[in-house]
Design a protein around this motif. Structure first.
Motif, mmCIF file in Angstrom:
data_model
loop_
_atom_site.group_PDB
_atom_site.id
_atom_site.type_symbol
_atom_site.label_atom_id
_atom_site.label_comp_id
_atom_site.label_asym_id
_atom_site.label_seq_id
_atom_site.Cartn_x
_atom_site.Cartn_y
_atom_site.Cartn_z
ATOM 1 N N SER A 239 33.261 -7.062 -3.932
ATOM 2 C CA SER A 239 34.691 -6.762 -3.840
ATOM 3 C C SER A 239 35.454 -8.059 -3.639
ATOM 4 O O SER A 239 35.087 -8.876 -2.798
ATOM 5 C CB SER A 239 34.948 -5.810 -2.666
ATOM 6 O OG SER A 239 36.327 -5.605 -2.478
ATOM 7 N N ASP A 243 39.216 -5.246 -4.975
ATOM 8 C CA ASP A 243 39.056 -4.934 -6.391
ATOM 9 C C ASP A 243 37.609 -5.210 -6.805
ATOM 10 O O ASP A 243 36.958 -6.121 -6.289
ATOM 11 C CB ASP A 243 40.009 -5.783 -7.230
ATOM 12 C CG ASP A 243 40.171 -5.231 -8.633
ATOM 13 O OD1 ASP A 243 39.778 -4.065 -8.858
ATOM 14 O OD2 ASP A 243 40.682 -5.966 -9.504
ATOM 15 N N ASP A 309 47.693 -9.840 -9.881
ATOM 16 C CA ASP A 309 47.515 -10.371 -8.525
ATOM 17 C C ASP A 309 48.512 -11.466 -8.181
ATOM 18 O O ASP A 309 48.486 -12.003 -7.076
ATOM 19 C CB ASP A 309 46.109 -10.965 -8.353
ATOM 20 C CG ASP A 309 45.017 -9.943 -8.558
ATOM 21 O OD1 ASP A 309 45.258 -8.768 -8.225
ATOM 22 O OD2 ASP A 309 43.929 -10.314 -9.032
#
Length: 318
Positions: A239, A243, A309
């Motif tokens: 992760s 994400d 992001d």
């Protein structure tokens, strides 16, 4: 300073990156199984020669004084019968900064050893990620702006890498940056997302080898980079800021040449553009230790910001 004359400024922690101070009594540290020592004394995965995960020092609890408390990474073995089960606790920047202190509370030496045999990797990962977060904070203040600009223009992404990476090469959906000595290297490439088979070891190696063959040739005919041995490539799901990402680490080699070294890759999903983005760090440092420079580059992979992001200010390692 406060009115009492005591400083309220947190001191800078001591110790080098990936150095751990263990606070444990003789019964714990010198037990026949030496459980805590064996957990910390494991090898770093994905390197061509054995290198320890940490440099380890140990002191008795009676010596854990004001001087020793400012160490950057501390593990405290607290074994007392007042506890009913084994637990892990951690404290950040208690006596210095940056600092991580992990306390292992256990009712007996036997339960302590049993717990570490099952969950020891948690401790290794915890301090490894703490060091990577520190490297990310350093990169946030000082990184190679030219690489960030190139990555931004080519992939609409951002990433922070050390200033040592001063040379670069561009290809079709491909970018390669390296230091002047070619010992530190960063690669980034993208391709359309097709299906979930993308996140398999076989697919990754085939895709990586095809991309590297085109973009990183050797000095002679029929020379190009390839994955050294697929058997020794380790893959896992990780992760990155909540994400999904696919991590692969192993060894690379130059076909028909003697060059080679370790690599680590992150495979990310750019959902906004229906594509896969791969960032990879690899090292060429023959005859020398590679742990620290490899981890330094690996921390940079976590700073990748995909188009969705870009409004996120910081990307620490989970």
């Amino acid at each position: 300073c406060s009115k009492s004359g005591k400083s309220i400024v947190t001191p800078v922690s001591s110790g080098r990156p990936y150095e751990v101070l263990v606070v444990a009594d003789d019964k714990c540290w010198m037990s026949p199984d030496s459980a805590l020592y064996h957990v910390l004394d494991t090898d770093v995965p994905g390197l061509p020669q054995p290198e320890r995960s940490f440099r380890i020092s140990r002191i008795r609890p009676t010596h854990f004084d004001r001087v020793m408390r400012i160490f950057r990474n501390i593990v405290i073995a607290d074994i007392q019968d007042i506890y009913t089960q084994t637990k892990l606790k951690y404290t950040r920047n208690a006596y210095a900064a940056p600092q991580m202190i992990m306390t292992i509370q256990s009712p007996s030496q036997e339960e302590f050893a049993e717990f570490l045999s099952k969950h020891g990797q948690i401790i290794v990962d915890f301090f490894t990620r703490a060091e990577m977060n520190r490297q990310i904070n350093l990169l946030k203040e000082k990184h190679n702006g030219a690489i960030s600009a190139k990555v931004g223009s080519m992939f609409d992404c951002d990433i922070w890498f050390p200033n040592e990476l001063s040379s670069f090469k561009e290809g079709k959906d491909f970018f390669w940056a390296s230091s002047n000595l070619n010992d530190l290297n960063f690669v980034m490439y993208s391709y359309p997302f097709t299906d979930n088979n993308t996140f398999s070891k076989e697919f990754f190696i085939n895709k990586r080898d095809s991309v590297m063959k085109i973009n990183i040739p050797g000095s002679g005919e029929d020379m190009y980079m390839q994955t050294a041995d697929s058997i020794f490539v380790d893959v896992k799901n990780i992760s990155v800021k909540g994400d999904y990402a696919f991590e692969a680490r192993g060894l690379w080699e130059m076909k028909n040449d003697a060059m080679g070294g370790p690599f680590v890759s992150h495979v990310r999903v750019d959902r906004a553009n229906a594509r896969i983005v791969v960032v990879e760090a690899f090292v060429y440092n023959p005859g020398k230790l590679k742990r620290d420079i490899m981890r330094k580059l690996e921390a940079s992979l976590y700073t990748l910001k995909l188009p969705s992001d870009k409004d996120v200010d910081e990307l620490p390692v989970d």
